[in-house]
Design a protein around this motif. Structure first.
Motif: not given
Ligand SMILES: Nc1ncnc2c1ncn2[C@@H]1O[C@H](COP(=O)(O)OP(=O)(O)OP(=O)(O)O)[C@@H](O)[C@H]1O
Ligand SMILES: [Mg+2]
Length: 229
Positions: A23-28, A206-229
């Motif tokens: 996760l840490a890797e995919v955020f700038e 190829i497997q690593a690319r699939e894993a990365m696409s999985n990580v990006l989905q989770i990263a998106q969830q992290v962005m959504i759920h860490s926003r202040r409610q």
């Protein structure tokens, strides 16, 4: 001000460190706080630094903290400099006070739970003290969420997620799937994206690319759920 995201589960080997690294890797602008005395992520980072692998100024940093060193002031300072600060908590006997510290200061707490953990009662018993603490002590109003991990790559995420619903803890609409390359890339001192570029076998890349696409989905969830409610 950046968000503080903790990965906690006193059950050892639940994928906390691997997911933190991915996760840490995919955020700038992000960094990792290695809060585990085993210091596996910190060692990984030290090894890279010694080999001059981290030439890029924007590359995520990993810092190691003991219990007394990680204050709210320190975390605030780190989150001024980063969009995301990921805290990798220890498992097993070391988990106690450190997990508690992370629960107090986090904008989002991710509890990776085994996707095939059918024994929900045992899971909840295991987590009960942690969850009670979390509900009482979080000063940021952060969310606490389950994320299924070690999920069969072919499994339907909605089905996996539905098994963890109704337990009184929100479940992320995602799952960290099992892939052999996720074991291999850290051992090689690489990040997942470096492995995608330089893995020796096409099959692994190829497997690593699939894993990365999985990580990006989770990263998106992290962005959504860490926003202040
Ligand atoms: N999605 C995955 N696919 C395949 N292997 C994985 C995956 N996630 C983690 N692993 C492997 O499972 C083992 C445990 O993972 P990890 O060290 O990330 O767990 P942890 O929760 O940090 O453990 P600890 O509590 O001991 O710190 C490691 O060997 C890791 O390579
Ligand atoms: Mg770990």
């Amino acid at each position: 001000m950046g968000k503080v995201i903790s990965l906690v589960n006193p059950k050892g080997g639940s994928g906390k460190s691997t997911l933190t690294l991915c996760l840490a890797e995919v955020f700038e602008k992000s960094m990792i706080v290695d809060f585990d005395p085993q210091a596996c992520l910190w060692s990984w980072y030290q090894e890279r630094t010694l080999n001059n692998r981290d030439q890029d100024d924007h590359f995520m940093e990993v810092e190691f903290y003991g219990l007394e060193e990680l204050s709210i002031e320190r975390l605030d300072a780190l989150s001024q400099l980063n969009d995301f600060v990921f805290i990798d908590c220890p498992g097993e006997s070391e988990a106690g006070e450190k997990t508690r510290t992370a629960l107090v200061y986090s904008d989002l707490v991710i509890i990776p739970v085994h996707g095939s953990d059918f024994d929900i009662t045992s899971l909840l018993n295991h987590l009960a003290p942690l969850l009670e603490d979390a509900a009482a002590s979080n000063i940021k109003g952060g969310k606490i969420m389950f994320l299924p991990v070690f999920v069969n790559p072919l499994a339907r995420i909605d089905r996996v997620v539905s098994r963890f619903e109704g337990l009184g803890i929100e479940v992320m609409q995602g799952a960290f799937k099992t892939r052999q390359v996720l074991k291999v890339f850290p051992e090689q001192g690489r990040t997942l994206s470096e492995f995608i570029e330089s893995g020796k076998l096409a099959r692994d890349r190829i497997q690593a690319r699939e894993a990365m696409s999985n990580v990006l989905q989770i990263a998106q969830q992290v962005m959504i759920h860490s926003r202040r409610q």
